[in-house]
Write a protein that holds these residues in place. Sequence first.
Motif, PDB file in Angstrom:
ATOM      1  N   UNK A 102       0.854  -1.183   0.000  1.00  0.00           N
ATOM      2  CA  UNK A 102       0.000   0.000   0.000  1.00  0.00           C
ATOM      3  C   UNK A 102       0.893   1.238   0.000  1.00  0.00           C
ATOM      4  N   UNK A 103       0.321   2.359  -0.438  1.00  0.00           N
ATOM      5  CA  UNK A 103       1.087   3.612  -0.467  1.00  0.00           C
ATOM      6  C   UNK A 103       0.901   4.392   0.831  1.00  0.00           C
ATOM      7  N   UNK A 104      -0.058   3.982   1.649  1.00  0.00           N
ATOM      8  CA  UNK A 104      -0.353   4.691   2.886  1.00  0.00           C
ATOM      9  C   UNK A 104       0.543   4.145   4.004  1.00  0.00           C
ATOM     10  N   UNK A 105       1.422   5.017   4.522  1.00  0.00           N
ATOM     11  CA  UNK A 105       2.408   4.555   5.520  1.00  0.00           C
ATOM     12  C   UNK A 105       1.741   4.003   6.774  1.00  0.00           C
ATOM     13  N   UNK A 106       0.499   4.466   7.055  1.00  0.00           N
ATOM     14  CA  UNK A 106      -0.172   3.975   8.264  1.00  0.00           C
ATOM     15  C   UNK A 106      -0.580   2.510   8.137  1.00  0.00           C
ATOM     16  N   UNK A 107      -0.692   2.034   6.889  1.00  0.00           N
ATOM     17  CA  UNK A 107      -1.106   0.640   6.685  1.00  0.00           C
ATOM     18  C   UNK A 107       0.090  -0.302   6.585  1.00  0.00           C
ATOM     19  N   UNK A 108       1.284   0.312   6.506  1.00  0.00           N
ATOM     20  CA  UNK A 108       2.498  -0.442   6.182  1.00  0.00           C
ATOM     21  C   UNK A 108       3.224  -0.875   7.451  1.00  0.00           C
TER      22      UNK A 108
END
Lengths: 223, 223
Positions: free
Chosen positions: A133-139
Amino acid sequence: MLDELRNQAGEDPSPSADNPKIPKAVIKRLSLYTRVLQKFSMSGIEKISSKELGDALGLNSAQVRKDLAYFGQFGVPGLGYYVEELRTRIKSILGTDRTVRLALVGVGNLGQALLSYTTQFQRDGFRVVVAFDADKRKVGGERMGVPVFHVSDMGRHLKEMAIDIVMLTVPAGVAQQVTDLAIQAGITAILNFVPERLLVPEHVKVHYVDLSIEIESLSYYLK
Amino acid sequence: MLDELRNQAGEDPSPSADNPKIPKAVIKRLSLYTRVLQKFSMSGIEKISSKELGDALGLNSAQVRKDLAYFGQFGVPGLGYYVEELRTRIKSILGTDRTVRLALVGVGNLGQALLSYTTQFQRDGFRVVVAFDADKRKVGGERMGVPVFHVSDMGRHLKEMAIDIVMLTVPAGVAQQVTDLAIQAGITAILNFVPERLLVPEHVKVHYVDLSIEIESLSYYLK
């Protein structure tokens, strides 16, 4: 101009005999045959005819024999097929006699829904082994037991993890860019849920899952 | 025994001439024809041949003419079709010349993903007007602008809101029960995302969206 639609048009009506281009609908029916054969097998049935196999799917026996004939000689004329043997051979044709390794790109609502298909996927011989994913919060962590990495590291992980198929559930605006990166990393098969045309080289196969087409065809039957 | 698989088997290979049972693949291609025609129309093209229409979808012109012939006389032999006229007539055949009203049952990950398809659905003439869930915490408000009611009130709302198609994304264990309730409320078309066979009376049409079949057929092309 309209390559994405070609992929959804179904039958190639004229596969040539010496260089048979197998119609896409035949490949999908192989998948259905394995399911029927598994049910027969679980019921203790050892041998079936092309008619019985066809009846279970609403196809006539000629269609069944024609479909299988693309891949060589199966069964004994007049006697039928051995259920387990046929099932094993079809799974080998489909390449699902081993576990198919999937990567998910885009952990939004649809992506998470796909991750939650785990049980069904495992039964059918697939495994989602990584997500991006591109969203750091999901990574960084895991979702449904699947590690989630940032999409900027995708190329490396796709190679290292020997991914077979990429499932694409990203926003339409970045679908092509993500596709290019995946292909650079050696991916040759993409299951695209994004309602967007993807430009890919000839050796790459894209299947489009387009819910609008399913709904429109249901709409036809309403009347 | 295996009715759910029949629905996925694609072509009915032998529609009879006096009482034509239109193959499912033809209906899906109608949907694709409207998309191609829309693109031609937007490019300012007023007239096309069956070959041009076929080329855009990787079909030969005979297939295009055969598909359309199920529904009567279209175009002028040797001259082709008027793009806008053909598009309008196909949309009328599909019943998508008016807005098709959808209900969603099951507001989990996949359900929410479907609700977020709003833009694409509206472009194609569909509208999700109501959703249902069994979880009281999800009930009462709106998701993506769609009101969510408790599934116990489903029958009443389906009737009052004149729903055409129900999309089913509930847990497998309750799929049949929810289906029965929807049919009692007069629903005749179901788009089922649950990997579960549904028993329905003959006048009800169920389409199955089975991702395993998409993945298996992609797996074939890997080799």
